[in-house]
Scaffold this active site. Structure first.
Site, PDB file in Angstrom:
ATOM      1  N   LYS A  26     -76.888  86.156 -53.179  1.00  0.00           N
ATOM      2  CA  LYS A  26     -78.020  87.253 -51.558  1.00  0.00           C
ATOM      3  C   LYS A  26     -79.629  87.427 -52.146  1.00  0.00           C
ATOM      4  CE  LYS A  26     -76.265  88.140 -48.801  1.00  0.00           C
ATOM      5  NZ  LYS A  26     -75.422  89.373 -48.476  1.00  0.00           N
ATOM      6  N   HIS A  27     -80.309  86.831 -51.625  1.00  0.00           N
ATOM      7  CA  HIS A  27     -81.850  87.679 -51.791  1.00  0.00           C
ATOM      8  C   HIS A  27     -82.074  87.102 -52.498  1.00  0.00           C
ATOM      9  CE1 HIS A  27     -81.648  88.827 -46.839  1.00  0.00           C
ATOM     10  NE2 HIS A  27     -80.575  89.577 -47.499  1.00  0.00           N
TER      11      HIS A  27
ATOM     12  N   ASN B  73     -86.562  95.323 -62.080  1.00  0.00           N
ATOM     13  CA  ASN B  73     -85.688  95.434 -63.546  1.00  0.00           C
ATOM     14  C   ASN B  73     -84.471  94.922 -63.293  1.00  0.00           C
ATOM     15  OD1 ASN B  73     -87.541  96.132 -65.273  1.00  0.00           O
ATOM     16  ND2 ASN B  73     -87.355  98.679 -64.156  1.00  0.00           N
TER      17      ASN B  73
ATOM     18  N   HIS C 117     -90.190  87.951 -60.867  1.00  0.00           N
ATOM     19  CA  HIS C 117     -90.132  88.329 -59.286  1.00  0.00           C
ATOM     20  C   HIS C 117     -91.060  87.280 -58.487  1.00  0.00           C
ATOM     21  CE1 HIS C 117     -90.257  92.650 -60.421  1.00  0.00           C
ATOM     22  NE2 HIS C 117     -90.675  92.635 -61.827  1.00  0.00           N
TER      23      HIS C 117
END
Length: 405
Positions: free
Chosen positions: A77-78, A243, A405
């Protein structure tokens, strides 16, 4: 027999409905070198976030299968996993907690078992997930997916019965992607932010038992099962927004804390999810007196509230018990929850970067963590190590940071 690049459409570039948000138009995906995209759309129309989830989750399950040799699945999810798991057999209690105790043939399908575990870990977060499978999706797995709220799936193939089931989901709009398992990305990857192009080497670090040899605690007893759980957690973290930390147990991530600025907040978040996973398997939760016809998402929402209650059912506020239950359930007492959670043991905690303070270890102890793997390299490594030694824990410095990221 299964379909492999036989149906659907494959191309070098195609337009998307929009980007992350409806106002972000135009949007598209393409291959910079002019080659075909490495996946085929068998059904539905992919969106921008769908494809981010699909490509990240595919990498995770592919690497997990390569590292463990076991069928692997992830619920995404996301752009972060809610869980990742391998296809180990499930106890009857775990099946019931994951709402799959009525699925025929589950024990005979490692890939369905892997997804049942991944989807069942954090069911609230997995609502509307994107699924990744390391193996061909069989009919058993498709029947399990059919009844869950999900946006799409990526897998290396589908048997005919599975594809028929999945292409009828969501009124025929369910997104089904087929990945070319032979595809390897270029060594250099690029992305743009604010019109500026970034490039970096693709993160091809291999995570296996060879990175678990530097045991830095006095207790050096690291069993094979703990090693496997460390590998599962580390590979999951490789594709989790930083993180991040992950708790792992019995062949699956049981709590993932992603995208927090403070590492201890990741540890608390993931720890609370791990605690919920254990408490969902308690007699009180398994025997809640549901009325007939209550849907699984409604059960998930209430179970989360029910576990969070302290002492009295009235703590849930204006919840209408009569709508959900045949009788009023008894709430957990604080002491009862503590007693149940004290039975947790042999849990693994993995971190994508070093632990700067021992508060992470102290919180992890509350969720039964005995084994810890982290890169090491903090100026406070000695404090963290001392906390582990005082509690007879095993800690590995793997020396690999896994920021994503």
């Amino acid at each position: 027999m299964y379909v492999y690049l036989q149906k659907g459409y494959k191309m070098n570039e195609f337009q998307l409905k929009y980007g992350c948000n409806p106002n972000q138009k135009p949007a598209s995906v393409s291959m910079e070198d002019g080659s075909d995209l490495p996946f085929t759309v068998l059904n539905g129309k992919p969106g921008y976030i769908n494809l981010l989830d699909a490509l990240n989750s595919w990498q995770l399950v592919k690497e997990l299968k390569e590292a463990t040799g076991l069928s692997s699945a992830a619920s995404f999810k996301h752009v972060s996993p809610t869980s990742a798991a391998v296809g180990r057999p499930m106890s009857q209690r775990l099946k019931k907690a994951c709402f799959v105790d009525d699925v025929d043939g589950l024990d005979d399908s490692p890939i369905a078992t892997a997804y049942a575990r991944a989807r069942g870990t954090d069911r609230m977060s997995s609502f509307g997930d994107f699924i990744a499978l390391s193996d061909v999706c069989d009919e058993t797995c498709a029947r399990l997916i059919k009844r869950e709220v999900s946006d799409g799936i990526i897998a290396p193939g589908y048997d005919e019965a599975a594809l028929e089931i999945l292409t009828k989901k969501k009124g025929g709009k369910y997104l089904v992607l087929q990945m070319d398992p032979a595809y390897e990305p270029p060594e250099l990857e690029k992305k743009q932010v604010f019109g500026i192009t970034f490039s970096q080497k693709h993160n091809d670090v291999k995570l296996d038992s060879s990175c678990l040899t530097n045991i830095v605690t006095e207790n050096k007893d690291l069993p094979e099962e703990a090693k496997e759980n460390m590998i599962i957690a580390l590979i999951a973290l490789k594709y989790t927004q930083s993180n991040s930390v992950a708790y792992a147990y019995d062949g699956q991530c049981i709590g993932v804390g992603a995208g927090q600025q403070s590492r201890v907040h990741c540890t608390r978040l993931a720890g609370s999810k791990a605690d919920n996973w254990f408490l969902r398997q308690s007699d009180k939760v398994l025997n809640l007196p549901w009325k007939d016809g209550i849907k699984r998402p409604d059960k998930d929402n209430f179970i989360d509230r029910y576990i969070a209650m302290e002492e009295t059912p009235e703590a849930t506020g204006n919840f209408n018990w009569e709508e959900k239950f045949t009788s009023k359930p008894e709430a957990f007492s604080i002491a009862e929850k503590k007693e149940l959670l004290s039975q947790e043991n042999d849990v693994v905690l993995a971190s994508d970067a070093f632990f700067p303070f021992s508060d992470n270890i102290e919180r992890a102890l509350e969720s039964g963590v005995k084994y810890v793997v982290q890169p090491g390299g903090s100026t406070r490594d000695d404090v963290v190590l001392d906390c582990c030694n005082r509690n007879n824990m095993v800690m590995v410095f793997n020396g690999i940071r896994l920021f994503h990221h």
